[in-house]
Scaffold this motif. Structure first.
Motif, PDB file in Angstrom:
ATOM      1  N   ILE A  70       0.837  -1.204   0.000  1.00  0.00           N
ATOM      2  CA  ILE A  70       0.000   0.000   0.000  1.00  0.00           C
ATOM      3  C   ILE A  70       0.868   1.249   0.000  1.00  0.00           C
ATOM      4  N   ARG A  71       1.929   1.243   0.845  1.00  0.00           N
ATOM      5  CA  ARG A  71       2.826   2.412   0.884  1.00  0.00           C
ATOM      6  C   ARG A  71       3.478   2.622  -0.487  1.00  0.00           C
ATOM      7  N   ALA A  72       3.868   1.515  -1.151  1.00  0.00           N
ATOM      8  CA  ALA A  72       4.490   1.651  -2.466  1.00  0.00           C
ATOM      9  C   ALA A  72       3.515   2.274  -3.462  1.00  0.00           C
ATOM     10  N   THR A  73       2.246   1.883  -3.375  1.00  0.00           N
ATOM     11  CA  THR A  73       1.234   2.461  -4.257  1.00  0.00           C
ATOM     12  C   THR A  73       1.045   3.946  -3.969  1.00  0.00           C
ATOM     13  N   LEU A  74       1.021   4.281  -2.673  1.00  0.00           N
ATOM     14  CA  LEU A  74       0.880   5.689  -2.291  1.00  0.00           C
ATOM     15  C   LEU A  74       2.080   6.499  -2.765  1.00  0.00           C
ATOM     16  N   ASP A  75       3.272   5.937  -2.652  1.00  0.00           N
ATOM     17  CA  ASP A  75       4.465   6.639  -3.123  1.00  0.00           C
ATOM     18  C   ASP A  75       4.404   6.872  -4.630  1.00  0.00           C
ATOM     19  N   GLY A  76       3.827   5.901  -5.345  1.00  0.00           N
ATOM     20  CA  GLY A  76       3.647   6.098  -6.783  1.00  0.00           C
ATOM     21  C   GLY A  76       2.703   7.255  -7.070  1.00  0.00           C
ATOM     22  N   GLY A  77       1.631   7.342  -6.286  1.00  0.00           N
ATOM     23  CA  GLY A  77       0.722   8.481  -6.432  1.00  0.00           C
ATOM     24  C   GLY A  77       1.409   9.793  -6.111  1.00  0.00           C
ATOM     25  N   LEU A  78       2.295   9.771  -5.104  1.00  0.00           N
ATOM     26  CA  LEU A  78       3.060  10.968  -4.759  1.00  0.00           C
ATOM     27  C   LEU A  78       3.927  11.425  -5.933  1.00  0.00           C
ATOM     28  N   VAL A  79       4.566  10.486  -6.603  1.00  0.00           N
ATOM     29  CA  VAL A  79       5.422  10.830  -7.738  1.00  0.00           C
ATOM     30  C   VAL A  79       4.596  11.453  -8.858  1.00  0.00           C
ATOM     31  N   ARG A  80       3.420  10.847  -9.136  1.00  0.00           N
ATOM     32  CA  ARG A  80       2.582  11.401 -10.207  1.00  0.00           C
ATOM     33  C   ARG A  80       2.091  12.808  -9.871  1.00  0.00           C
ATOM     34  N   GLU A  81       1.698  13.008  -8.618  1.00  0.00           N
ATOM     35  CA  GLU A  81       1.244  14.355  -8.215  1.00  0.00           C
ATOM     36  C   GLU A  81       2.399  15.353  -8.268  1.00  0.00           C
ATOM     37  N   THR A  82       3.600  14.895  -7.927  1.00  0.00           N
ATOM     38  CA  THR A  82       4.775  15.775  -8.004  1.00  0.00           C
ATOM     39  C   THR A  82       5.048  16.192  -9.431  1.00  0.00           C
ATOM     40  N   HIS A  83       4.864  15.253 -10.376  1.00  0.00           N
ATOM     41  CA  HIS A  83       5.046  15.586 -11.781  1.00  0.00           C
ATOM     42  C   HIS A  83       4.046  16.659 -12.219  1.00  0.00           C
ATOM     43  N   LYS A  84       2.801  16.551 -11.730  1.00  0.00           N
ATOM     44  CA  LYS A  84       1.810  17.570 -12.062  1.00  0.00           C
ATOM     45  C   LYS A  84       2.216  18.940 -11.532  1.00  0.00           C
ATOM     46  N   LEU A  85       2.703  18.935 -10.297  1.00  0.00           N
ATOM     47  CA  LEU A  85       3.092  20.207  -9.688  1.00  0.00           C
ATOM     48  C   LEU A  85       4.244  20.852 -10.433  1.00  0.00           C
ATOM     49  N   ASN A  86       5.188  20.042 -10.894  1.00  0.00           N
ATOM     50  CA  ASN A  86       6.372  20.580 -11.566  1.00  0.00           C
ATOM     51  C   ASN A  86       6.173  20.793 -13.064  1.00  0.00           C
ATOM     52  N   GLY A  87       4.985  20.484 -13.544  1.00  0.00           N
ATOM     53  CA  GLY A  87       4.741  20.623 -14.966  1.00  0.00           C
ATOM     54  C   GLY A  87       4.906  22.056 -15.452  1.00  0.00           C
ATOM     55  N   SER A  88       5.546  22.230 -16.570  1.00  0.00           N
ATOM     56  CA  SER A  88       5.756  23.527 -17.258  1.00  0.00           C
ATOM     57  C   SER A  88       6.747  24.443 -16.554  1.00  0.00           C
ATOM     58  N   ILE A  89       7.260  24.050 -15.379  1.00  0.00           N
ATOM     59  CA  ILE A  89       8.247  24.883 -14.693  1.00  0.00           C
ATOM     60  C   ILE A  89       9.512  25.028 -15.532  1.00  0.00           C
ATOM     61  N   VAL A  90       9.733  24.077 -16.424  1.00  0.00           N
ATOM     62  CA  VAL A  90      10.919  24.119 -17.265  1.00  0.00           C
ATOM     63  C   VAL A  90      10.982  25.401 -18.105  1.00  0.00           C
ATOM     64  N   PHE A  91       9.797  25.967 -18.428  1.00  0.00           N
ATOM     65  CA  PHE A  91       9.808  27.198 -19.222  1.00  0.00           C
ATOM     66  C   PHE A  91      10.397  28.365 -18.435  1.00  0.00           C
ATOM     67  N   LEU A  92      10.206  28.357 -17.116  1.00  0.00           N
ATOM     68  CA  LEU A  92      10.835  29.390 -16.291  1.00  0.00           C
ATOM     69  C   LEU A  92      12.349  29.207 -16.252  1.00  0.00           C
ATOM     70  N   THR A  93      12.798  27.953 -16.138  1.00  0.00           N
ATOM     71  CA  THR A  93      14.243  27.710 -16.120  1.00  0.00           C
ATOM     72  C   THR A  93      14.873  28.051 -17.460  1.00  0.00           C
ATOM     73  N   ILE A  94      14.111  27.833 -18.552  1.00  0.00           N
ATOM     74  CA  ILE A  94      14.625  28.235 -19.873  1.00  0.00           C
ATOM     75  C   ILE A  94      14.794  29.746 -19.930  1.00  0.00           C
ATOM     76  N   GLY A  95      13.809  30.480 -19.364  1.00  0.00           N
ATOM     77  CA  GLY A  95      13.921  31.938 -19.335  1.00  0.00           C
ATOM     78  C   GLY A  95      15.099  32.398 -18.499  1.00  0.00           C
ATOM     79  N   ILE A  96      15.321  31.719 -17.351  1.00  0.00           N
ATOM     80  CA  ILE A  96      16.430  32.101 -16.473  1.00  0.00           C
ATOM     81  C   ILE A  96      17.771  31.847 -17.154  1.00  0.00           C
TER      82      ILE A  96
END
Length: 625
Positions: A507-533
């Motif tokens: 169950i913890r492994a499944t929850l950790d997988g959900g954490l990774v997917r949610e983290t990807h959502k949060l970090n989505g498109s941030i790369v455009f800011l780093t490109i600007g920087i």
């Protein structure tokens, strides 16, 4: 052909945008003189000083305090010779003189004669400055600032020399005083009670019996003492004395009726500035404190034609040795007039000259307005320079600026959308955690395996609240975790013996997988800011290098090596670097803030997973079944 026209169209759009920013600097109406580039509107609220609509118009000498918060000292001439005051009609110059102008400390004190002040409506006039041309000659005139009835004005800014009279009567003091900086209005006079200043005997200071007069000054007693004399004048058996008796202001007259002193009043505090005025008519003398009526003495001024003393009783030739020490403290802005000034003028002086919040309610100095010949404020001048520099940009420079603009638009859009998303999940997560805190105390309500019960968190969340909860990453992880538990319950509900250690790990492994997917959502498109920087400065540098190369190539080909041929090209090339930095700096700030918010959201998910697993292990452990 379309490719060649693109930079031209882009440049036109940029210039129109820059020019649009200068609209705020347009003048309200006619300009007094186009050689003066900056002006301020000054408004005087006469009603606050008690000047009623039916009162006769008065002329006031108003103190204008200037500091770096309301005046551009760098835009004025070093000697302040370009400062002018103009009446509300924007045509008539007003008489004025400068007591102090310090461009290093950014402070100035200017006295302006404002005629025909009427009650019932605010009075306005203009302050002009910002003329660096040859016509900005010093025109200040202290003699013209005061009317003929004002016979003596001491500003006390002589630096330990005898105070000088600012009127045209030349009633300069005969003995020096101790100058103190940082007084109420620039410099002031410090009295110890034993160092009087002598005011001379002159024709303009002759007082007749029953003379109308006004005596006023700012006083700051160092300590409260008995019979501390501020001003004294004696001739034979006649005398006129102003002082403080243990902090109580008084006026004392000695004449044919003997010695008379004004009645008692509330004492002033030591170490505080107060405006003290004495106004005499033919039959009575009134004392005003801070513009308000204080006491009245039923007597007139005696006939006097002798020198006077500031800060001690007696006469300059023979000070009263038996008299107590005179006034000890600071004195500023002494004025003597041979007319009884109305109370409204005294109150106006007390409010405006005193400074602080009271002065701000009466005297308002407006913002800078720029116009006239060369009438541009600093922002407009800088924008004009940028427009001129942009004309020297090459095609490559415009391409770089266009790319930087695209990066800026993309980065700005990503930052705004990401912040909106983070605010949404913050709101939904707070709502979820509040419901989870109640649900986690009894998870048995979820045992029936009903999906609606799980989604509504045991019936605690309404359909409207569920829409909000769906935006929370924690809610998604909660659904994943309960889904895992329900799968295990569904396979063997009747013989369910609790969750084993291996099941908890799964169950913890499944929850950790959900954490990774949610983290990807949060970090989505941030790369455009780093490109600007990272990319913005390099793009700008590329444009600058190419522009410098082209500039030097043109110089080498033409054979002309001079500043006028080099500077425009170099300045235009550097504009590309400015564009790159203008992309990178906001992107860096946005990235830093958004990254911190994302880290906080991830930390909340990690903490929730730990808490969720702990609660599940407690409610569904093998030991309980």
């Amino acid at each position: 052909m379309a490719t060649l026209r693109a930079p031209h169209i882009f440049r036109k759009s940029l210039l129109l945008g820059l020019l649009g920013l200068t609209l705020f600097s347009s003048a309200a109406h006619a300009w007094w003189n186009s050689e003066w580039t900056i002006r301020k509107k000054i408004t005087l609220d006469t009603a606050a000083a008690g000047l009623g609509a039916g009162d006769a118009p008065v002329t006031a000498v108003v103190l204008i305090r200037l500091h770096d918060g309301d005046f551009q000292f760098s835009a004025a001439r070093d000697d302040a010779s370009d400062i002018r005051f103009v009446a509300a009609d924007d045509k008539t110059p007003l008489s004025s003189h400068i007591e102090r102008f310090d461009g290093l400390l950014n402070e100035a004190y200017v006295w302006v004669k404002v005629p025909d002040l009427k009650g019932g409506a605010p009075a306005t006039f203009w302050l002009y400055y910002g003329n660096t041309g040859p016509n900005a000659l010093r025109v200040e005139d202290s003699k013209a600032t005061y009317d003929a009835e004002t016979v003596l004005v001491y500003h006390f800014n002589e630096k330990n020399a005898p105070p000088k009279d600012s009127t045209g009567n030349a009633n300069n003091a005969e003995t020096p005083g101790v100058t103190v900086d940082g007084s109420l209005i620039g410099s002031g006079l410090r009295l110890t009670g034993k160092n009087p200043v002598t005011i001379p005997q002159t024709a303009s200071l002759v007082w007749n019996e029953g003379q109308t007069l006004t005596w006023s000054a700012w006083i700051k007693p160092a300590a409260l003492a008995a019979n501390a004399v501020l001003f004294s004048r004696h001739e034979d058996a006649r005398a006129f004395v102003i002082g403080l008796d243990n902090g109580v202001p008084y006026v004392e007259v000695t004449g044919t009726a003997g010695t008379q002193r004004s009645g008692p009043g509330a004492p002033v505090a030591a170490g505080a500035w107060h405006h003290l005025a004495v106004v005499s008519s033919a039959t009575e003398i009134k004392v005003f404190l801070d513009g308000e009526s204080y006491v009245t003495l039923a007597a007139g001024v005696p006939a006097l034609n002798t020198p006077a003393l500031l800060g001690r009783d007696g006469t300059p030739v023979a000070p009263d040795a038996d008299a107590e020490p005179g006034f000890a403290g600071d004195l500023d802005e002494l004025q003597i007039s041979k007319v009884a000034r109305p109370q409204a003028l005294l109150k106006l002086a007390a409010l405006v000259q005193g400074g602080g919040d009271k002065a701000a309610k009466v005297l308002n100095i407006g913002p800078d307005e720029a116009s006239g010949k060369g009438g541009e404020n600093e922002i407009t001048k800088h924008l004009s320079l940028i427009v001129d520099i942009s004309k020297a940009l090459t095609f490559d420079g415009w391409v770089v600026i266009a790319l930087c603009t695209i990066l800026a638009l993309i980065g700005g859009t990503v930052a705004v959308l990401k912040l909106a998303y983070l605010n949404k999940i913050k709101k939904s997560t707070d709502a979820f955690l509040k419901l989870w805190d109640e649900l986690s105390r009894n998870l048995n309500v979820l045992d029936n395996g009903d999906e609606e019960t799980i989604n509504s968190m045991g019936g605690k969340a309404s359909p409207k609240a569920q829409k909000l909860l769906k935006q929370s990453p924690l809610y998604h992880i909660y659904q994943i975790g309960l889904g895992e538990i329900q799968d295990r319950l569904a396979t063997n509900r009747e013989n369910f013996q609790g969750l084993s250690g291996r099941s908890m790990q799964a169950i913890r492994a499944t929850l950790d997988g959900g954490l990774v997917r949610e983290t990807h959502k949060l970090n989505g498109s941030i790369v455009f800011l780093t490109i600007g920087i990272a990319g913005g400065p390099y793009l700008g540098l590329l444009g600058t290098v190419i522009g410098v190369m082209i500039t030097f190539a043109v110089i080498a080909k033409s054979g002309q090596v001079e500043v006028n041929s080099i500077a425009p090209g170099i300045a235009g090339a550097l504009l590309a670097t400015v564009a790159g930095l203008a992309v990178a700096i906001p992107s860096l700030f946005a990235y830093s803030y958004i990254s911190t918010r994302i880290k906080d959201a991830i930390s909340e998910m990690q903490i929730f997973i730990d808490e969720f697993v702990t609660r599940i292990a407690e409610f569904y452990s093998e030991a309980k079944f």
